[in-house]
Design a protein around this motif. Structure first.
Motif, PDB file in Angstrom:
ATOM      1  N   SER A 146      78.920  31.777  60.830  1.00 15.52           N
ATOM      2  CA  SER A 146      79.098  32.640  59.561  1.00 15.52           C
ATOM      3  C   SER A 146      78.949  33.899  59.373  1.00 15.52           C
ATOM      4  O   SER A 146      79.774  34.847  58.717  1.00 15.52           O
ATOM      5  N   LEU A 147      77.854  34.462  60.161  1.00 12.92           N
ATOM      6  CA  LEU A 147      77.447  35.887  60.067  1.00 12.92           C
ATOM      7  C   LEU A 147      78.792  36.682  60.690  1.00 12.92           C
ATOM      8  O   LEU A 147      78.981  37.737  60.310  1.00 12.92           O
ATOM      9  N   ILE A 148      79.261  36.125  61.720  1.00  7.39           N
ATOM     10  CA  ILE A 148      80.385  36.688  62.518  1.00  7.39           C
ATOM     11  C   ILE A 148      81.574  36.710  61.640  1.00  7.39           C
ATOM     12  O   ILE A 148      82.127  37.683  61.308  1.00  7.39           O
ATOM     13  N   MET A 149      82.111  35.730  61.088  1.00  5.46           N
ATOM     14  CA  MET A 149      82.955  35.406  60.088  1.00  5.46           C
ATOM     15  C   MET A 149      82.836  36.474  58.875  1.00  5.46           C
ATOM     16  O   MET A 149      83.917  37.507  58.512  1.00  5.46           O
ATOM     17  N   VAL A 150      81.635  36.634  58.320  1.00  4.86           N
ATOM     18  CA  VAL A 150      81.602  37.525  57.319  1.00  4.86           C
ATOM     19  C   VAL A 150      81.479  39.117  57.760  1.00  4.86           C
ATOM     20  O   VAL A 150      82.264  39.960  57.098  1.00  4.86           O
ATOM     21  N   LEU A 151      81.066  39.230  58.878  1.00  2.69           N
ATOM     22  CA  LEU A 151      80.869  40.814  59.247  1.00  2.69           C
ATOM     23  C   LEU A 151      82.106  41.349  60.129  1.00  2.69           C
ATOM     24  O   LEU A 151      82.440  42.402  59.895  1.00  2.69           O
ATOM     25  N   GLY A 152      82.712  40.476  60.865  1.00  2.00           N
ATOM     26  CA  GLY A 152      83.966  40.693  61.639  1.00  2.00           C
ATOM     27  C   GLY A 152      85.153  40.833  60.886  1.00  2.00           C
ATOM     28  O   GLY A 152      86.104  41.692  61.169  1.00  2.00           O
ATOM     29  N   THR A 153      85.516  39.624  60.242  1.00  2.91           N
ATOM     30  CA  THR A 153      86.766  39.242  59.855  1.00  2.91           C
ATOM     31  C   THR A 153      87.413  40.496  59.031  1.00  2.91           C
ATOM     32  O   THR A 153      88.534  40.711  59.089  1.00  2.91           O
ATOM     33  N   PRO A 154      86.432  40.999  58.039  1.00  2.17           N
ATOM     34  CA  PRO A 154      86.881  42.074  57.159  1.00  2.17           C
ATOM     35  C   PRO A 154      87.730  43.357  58.041  1.00  2.17           C
ATOM     36  O   PRO A 154      88.328  44.061  57.709  1.00  2.17           O
ATOM     37  N   VAL A 155      87.181  43.352  59.233  1.00  2.56           N
ATOM     38  CA  VAL A 155      87.679  44.538  60.112  1.00  2.56           C
ATOM     39  C   VAL A 155      88.933  44.396  60.526  1.00  2.56           C
ATOM     40  O   VAL A 155      89.966  45.171  60.608  1.00  2.56           O
ATOM     41  N   ILE A 156      89.404  43.071  60.908  1.00  5.60           N
ATOM     42  CA  ILE A 156      90.601  42.899  61.320  1.00  5.60           C
ATOM     43  C   ILE A 156      91.615  43.001  60.246  1.00  5.60           C
ATOM     44  O   ILE A 156      92.753  43.255  60.196  1.00  5.60           O
ATOM     45  N   ALA A 157      90.896  42.642  59.120  1.00  2.00           N
ATOM     46  CA  ALA A 157      91.910  42.377  57.814  1.00  2.00           C
ATOM     47  C   ALA A 157      92.308  44.261  57.505  1.00  2.00           C
ATOM     48  O   ALA A 157      93.469  44.333  57.469  1.00  2.00           O
ATOM     49  N   ILE A 158      91.409  45.023  57.613  1.00  3.89           N
ATOM     50  CA  ILE A 158      91.955  46.382  57.374  1.00  3.89           C
ATOM     51  C   ILE A 158      92.663  46.872  58.557  1.00  3.89           C
ATOM     52  O   ILE A 158      93.608  47.760  58.220  1.00  3.89           O
ATOM     53  N   THR A 159      92.416  46.343  59.625  1.00  7.99           N
ATOM     54  CA  THR A 159      92.994  47.006  60.828  1.00  7.99           C
ATOM     55  C   THR A 159      94.690  46.493  60.795  1.00  7.99           C
ATOM     56  O   THR A 159      95.554  47.390  60.968  1.00  7.99           O
ATOM     57  N   ILE A 160      94.806  45.132  60.376  1.00  9.11           N
ATOM     58  CA  ILE A 160      96.111  44.508  60.137  1.00  9.11           C
ATOM     59  C   ILE A 160      96.797  45.527  58.940  1.00  9.11           C
ATOM     60  O   ILE A 160      98.098  45.765  59.065  1.00  9.11           O
TER      61      ILE A 160
END
Lengths: 546, 222
Positions: free
Chosen positions: A207-221
């Motif tokens: 969950s830590l990875i989901m919360v910290l990582g996923t927003p970065v792919i969101a802004i990248t896309i």
């Protein structure tokens, strides 16, 4: 079970509590939402598998004779996109995690039940966008969407697929957020952090990875989409931008995403190994904290995807060393699982077969990962089938073996029925054989220099490619068998008691299937995790009498 | 979370043991969400830092064309809105319904004023042909390609920030209506506190955006 003896009337549990489509689509029960996810990801698993079949069919012969090169590009892209974003990432957390975390910590639900349902709807909306993109012709960029090809030159449905992944990302973020808050605030009295099942620990790390990582792919896309629409932006060199920035942003999420896939599987394996050997896991605290260590190290190694992308050699050296460092917590887990087997009372049933499979595949996948983390060797094998084989050993050999092992192990809890053990062992064997036949030859192909993502290859590679395609068809059959018998067992399987495995953990102290509120009385935990004792019988808290 | 039984305290959802646990969960949830927001904006800040250090003169020249007085006013407006938001939380804790509503309304008015000034600035950029990809035209000092990149980052960063403001106004509207209906008590005010966290966060993002975008070239006269 007990109630049926007492009352004769069927016991009320989460499945028969309410009926009708609406009772499923508007449910806020984490167990029902887990089943909604289970249905959705199963669909995407077979869709992604269909693309894999097409890829392997094309690669049966050296010439590109089945499809055009452009079509082949779409096949492997859609295979990757569907499998990564719509199956592997939600696979264990959204199904088993959703179902089990509240049960394992003695809670009535996740902290935010409506948010949990919302995550499923977000997943579905993202999935619909991606399905439209597939039906409308697909994408040919590879699942990595490298710029400037994706922003400027590709004529596939980059935008629709990107929007689909962007939306689905939020489902992952919300699931991770829900798990973190639930594990922090909803644990039963007495259930301290170091009494938590290792499944919960690994989901916390995930969950830590989901919360910290996923927003970065969101802004990248999002930036990729703007650049594709408006032809201004920061990635295309023609616009003054830097395509390597995209790679940094992309891998900052997409490397940790590998740990989103494999950490939950590690949690499953810890449960299986402890409960099927009837021993406390060797070095519980080390295994628990290794999950957190993997999550942290996982964020510091993204540069190993860019050893040949103009990254400075000094950055490459640091990323290489940090990538080696991930091996330490991974090895801690592997050694501790095998040490747990020592003098254990091992049951060789289906879940344990998958656990053995996982450990073996994970060792091969992990060790070849070290090959790839070595700066010099990576130049030789970069973008070859060696890489493909490596990550399939982790994703398919690791995540899917863990997923199937967990699904079998908790199936009696989920459905209230046992699966047919003979068929299940047979399927596990078929999968084991099919998997190795599919992917081991790819290590050899890659080492001999066959690049990935090509639809044709020199004649001398044909034997190994035929082996791989043959293995893939065996693997496909292996995956279909559980699908059939699990469906069958929902109706015809023998009824399972509360704790058919004699396993440890709160989820086995409520009835199967559990009632909507999970426990009639909030359990009070006075024992350590996996505190197996030959004399004590586990008491069943829920006896389901009104 | 609206299921209320006669036996359970007011505002307590079925799956929590007590109001304290529920409040803790809600607050932690919002903090975790704000961390995802930091990572989301983080990607943009990274891109900004990379290109600002690569093209420092072009970025400064482009920044000089932003009106730091309007940006500064907006910074003041947002800081005041954070004050009124903090006061709203205080009045909800003390059960002062009248002042709670007044403070929420003031927060919304200030938020709307921010968006109004922002819209005026956007219009100004439209008139000056400074919208990237849309008849962009740059005659000043610096490479037009890199100036366009600055304005691209400006619009993406402030645009996403403005979107967060609009969502914030929506949340404020909902809790103001709830406050008017007397849904909050000194024991149950978590929604206001949690919405406040969100509002302050959006405010802080602007505190970083303002110097990076507006003050970078404010010393250059054109």
């Amino acid at each position: 079970m007990e109630s049926e003896v007492q009352n004769k009337a069927p016991r009320t549990h989460y499945i028969n509590a309410r009926y009708g489509l609406k009772s499923w689509l508007f449910t806020i029960d984490h167990k029902r939402i887990a089943l909604l996810y289970l249905a959705s990801i199963t669909f995407f698993f077979f869709l992604g598998g269909l693309f894999a079949v097409l890829i392997r069919l094309e690669l049966l012969t050296p010439k590109g004779d089945l499809v055009q090169a452009e079509t082949y590009n779409r096949f492997f892209t859609m295979h990757g996109v569907v499998m990564v974003f719509f199956f592997l990432i939600p696979a264990i957390p959204a199904t088993l995690g959703n179902f089990l975390i509240p049960l394992m910590i003695g809670a009535r639900d996740l902290a935010f039940p409506r948010l949990n349902l919302l995550s499923w709807y977000i997943y579905v909306v993202g999935a619909v966008f991606t399905l439209i993109a597939i039906v409308g012709g697909g994408v040919d960029t590879g699942w990595t969407f490298y710029t400037p090809y994706s922003t400027t030159y590709s004529n596939g449905n980059v935008l629709l697929t990107g929007i689909g992944i962007f939306i689905t990302g939020f489902s992952s973020i919300l699931t991770g957020l829900n798990f973190i808050v639930t594990i922090h605030t909803m644990r039963a009295p007495g259930l301290s952090w170091f009494r938590l099942p290792l499944f919960v620990w690994s989901h916390y790390a995930t969950s830590l990875i989901m919360v910290l990582g996923t927003p970065v792919i969101a802004i990248t896309i999002l930036l990729l989409a703007f650049e594709r629409i408006a032809h201004v932006g920061i990635f295309d060199p023609k616009l003054g931008g830097d395509p390597v920035l995209f790679q940094h942003l992309f891998w900052f999420y997409s490397h940790p995403a590998v740990y989103i896939m494999v950490l939950p599987a590690m949690g499953v394996i810890s449960e299986l190994v402890a409960n099927m050997t009837r021993k406390n896991i060797f070095g519980y605290k080390f295994v628990a904290l290794a999950s957190i260590a993997i999550a942290i190290f996982g964020f510091l190694v993204w540069g190993h995807h860019m050893f040949v992308s103009t990254q400075s050699v000094y950055a490459g050296m640091i990323f290489s060393i940090l990538s080696y460092a991930v091996a330490i917590p991974s090895a801690v887990k592997t050694f501790n699982w095998t040490a747990t087997l020592y003098k254990g009372s091992i049951s060789y049933n289906t879940p344990m077969l998958y656990a053995f499979g996982f450990i073996g595949f994970f060792i091969i996948g992990g060790m070849t990962g070290l090959f790839l983390a070595a700066l010099g060797l990576d130049i030789h094998v970069h973008d070859t089938y060696f890489v493909v084989a490596h990550f399939h050993y982790i994703m398919v050999g690791g995540t899917i073996m863990g997923y199937l092992g967990g699904l079998h192990y908790w199936w009696p809890k989920i459905s209230g029925r046992m699966y047919p053990e003979g068929w299940a062992r047979f399927a596990a064997l078929v999968i084991f054989v099919g998997f190795n036949l599919t992917f081991f030859p790819q290590f050899l192909l890659g080492y001999q220099g066959m690049p990935r993502r090509y639809y044709a290859y020199p004649d001398e590679f044909q034997v190994l490619n035929v082996m791989s395609s043959a293995g893939a068809s065996i693997l496909g059959v292996g995956y279909l068998i559980p699908m059939v018998y699990l469906f069958w067992s929902m109706r015809y399987g023998p009824k399972a008691g509360s704790n058919p495995w004699g396993a440890f953990g709160l989820e086995w102290r409520t009835s199967s299937p559990p009632p909507t509120e999970n426990f009639k009385v909030t359990p009070v935990v006075t024992w350590e995790a996996y505190e197996f004792s030959p004399v004590e019988e586990t008491e069943v808290i829920d006896i389901s009498t009104p | 979370m609206a299921d209320t039984h006669t036996a359970t305290p007011y505002g307590l959802a079925h799956h929590f043991d007590d109001v304290e646990q529920q409040r803790e969960a809600g607050t932690l949830g919002m903090w975790a969400f704000l961390i995802t927001e930091i990572m989301f904006f983080g990607g943009l800040f990274l891109a900004y830092i990379l290109y600002r250090s690569t093209f420092p003169d072009d970025f400064a020249a482009a920044s000089a064309h932003l009106d730091w007085k309007l940006g500064g006013t907006n910074t003041g407006v947002l800081i005041c809105s954070s004050l009124t938001m903090a006061m709203a939380v205080y009045h909800s804790q003390t059960g002062n319904k009248k002042w709670l509503i007044i403070c929420l309304l003031l927060t919304m008015i200030l938020g709307a004023a921010f968006l109004g000034i922002k819209a005026y600035e956007y219009h100004d950029k439209y008139v000056s042909h400074l919208i990237p990809g849309f008849d962009f035209h740059w005659t000043g000092h610096g490479s037009p390609k890199h100036v366009e990149m600055f304005y691209y980052l400006y619009f993406v960063m402030t645009g996403i920030h403005a979107l967060h403001m609009i969502i914030g106004l929506g949340i404020m509207t909902v809790i103001t209506v709830m406050a008017r209906r007397g849904r909050f008590t000194p024991e149950y005010y978590a929604p206001i506190e949690i919405s406040g966290l969100y509002w302050h966060f959006v405010d802080i993002v602007w505190i970083f955006l303002f110097p990076l975008l507006y003050l970078l070239g404010a010393h250059i006269h054109h």
